[in-house]
Design an enzyme around this catalytic site. Structure first.
Site, PDB file in Angstrom:
ATOM      1  N   ARG A  88     126.780  34.042   3.976  1.00 15.24           N
ATOM      2  CA  ARG A  88     125.415  34.057   3.445  1.00 15.24           C
ATOM      3  C   ARG A  88     125.457  34.418   1.964  1.00 15.24           C
ATOM      4  NH1 ARG A  88     124.862  39.244   2.257  1.00 15.24           N
ATOM      5  NH2 ARG A  88     125.529  40.845   3.728  1.00 15.24           N
ATOM      6  N   ASP A  91     125.087  40.421  -1.400  1.00 18.21           N
ATOM      7  CA  ASP A  91     126.251  41.294  -1.468  1.00 18.21           C
ATOM      8  C   ASP A  91     126.440  41.987  -0.120  1.00 18.21           C
ATOM      9  OD1 ASP A  91     128.021  43.638  -2.499  1.00 18.21           O
ATOM     10  OD2 ASP A  91     127.816  42.358  -4.259  1.00 18.21           O
ATOM     11  N   ILE A  92     126.642  43.293  -0.131  1.00 16.37           N
ATOM     12  CA  ILE A  92     126.945  44.012   1.101  1.00 16.37           C
ATOM     13  C   ILE A  92     125.693  44.654   1.690  1.00 16.37           C
ATOM     14  CG2 ILE A  92     127.484  46.281   0.078  1.00 16.37           C
ATOM     15  CD1 ILE A  92     129.961  46.275   2.043  1.00 16.37           C
ATOM     16  N   CYS A 191     123.612  46.091  -1.266  1.00 19.89           N
ATOM     17  CA  CYS A 191     123.323  44.852  -1.995  1.00 19.89           C
ATOM     18  C   CYS A 191     123.942  44.855  -3.393  1.00 19.89           C
ATOM     19  CB  CYS A 191     121.814  44.598  -2.065  1.00 19.89           C
ATOM     20  SG  CYS A 191     121.032  44.550  -0.451  1.00 19.89           S
TER      21      CYS A 191
END
Length: 234
Positions: A88, A91-92, A191
């Site tokens: 996707r 970020d994280i 993120c």
């Protein structure tokens, strides 16, 4: 255009199992679109909205920085958490119990072909849902997801978003913190944005737990209105 959207409640389900299930639906939809085009079949594609809770897991988007995960492999095991690099955007982020995760797998040819509009409508769905709890949520310029107190030192994120799309078919989606364990966010730079806090609906309301089913029903209602969709499968 088929504007029916089938709701599926997957319950508490392993992240990788759910990801594989998403990929299967996603691929089937893409394959049908390709066959429709090649063979002029005219078969309608189907749309889904999957709801799930995950056991503790961290996921890193394709443009993310692995350095935003602050745990070693051993520490992940100690936290009973897993970690996946996925396909996707974004970020994280963290998923876990007490969080509503929604995966719309839509053929946007059935609705509108505009990814920017798609993301804004998902955000609006969450904003309208939170308004029913007297919480004023909003977008943060240049950042996806839904936030509180944007532009102040107290800005905090309550809903993360990250999607993938191909040939106007979507997957992945949003994660709304309802009564999530926010301590798990301490082990990442959410993120990839430093200095921004994360919150949960129960924290904002000063309650221990909020009904996930109640919040989900509100999300579905606003989703149906915003996407002018016919909900099936409930």
């Amino acid at each position: 255009m088929n504007k029916k959207v089938e709701i599926q409640n997957l319950g508490l389900k392993d992240y990788k199992e759910t990801w594989d299930y998403q990929e299967k639906i996603f691929k089937n939809t893409l394959d049908l679109k390709i066959r429709n085009r090649r063979e002029n079949l005219g078969v309608e594609t189907r749309n889904y909205l999957l709801f799930v809770e995950h056991p503790h897991v961290y996921t890193l988007g394709k443009s993310g920085d692995a350095g935003n995960l602050l745990l070693s492999e051993e520490q992940l095991k100690a936290k009973n958490a897993s970690y996946y690099k996925i396909n996707r955007g974004g970020d994280i982020t963290y998923h876990g119990p007490g969080q509503i995760v929604g995966y719309p797998i839509l053929d946007l040819d059935n609705f509108f072909t505009d990814i920017h509009k798609y993301l804004r409508l998902l955000e609006e769905m969450v904003i309208l849902t939170l308004a029913e709890y007297q919480i004023k949520a909003q977008r943060s310029p240049g950042e996806t997801g839904v936030w509180l107190d944007v532009g102040t030192p107290f800005a905090r994120k309550i809903c993360a978003m990250g999607v993938r799309a191909s040939r106007w078919v979507t997957m992945h989606g949003f994660a709304l913190n309802v009564h999530a364990d926010l301590g798990y966010f301490d082990h990442i730079i959410p993120c990839g944005i430093k200095g921004k806090a994360v919150t949960s609906l129960n924290v904002e309301l000063g309650k221990k737990e909020i009904s996930l089913e109640e919040v989900q029903q509100k999300l579905i209602r606003h989703f149906a209105e915003l996407f002018e969709a016919e909900i099936i499968g409930l």
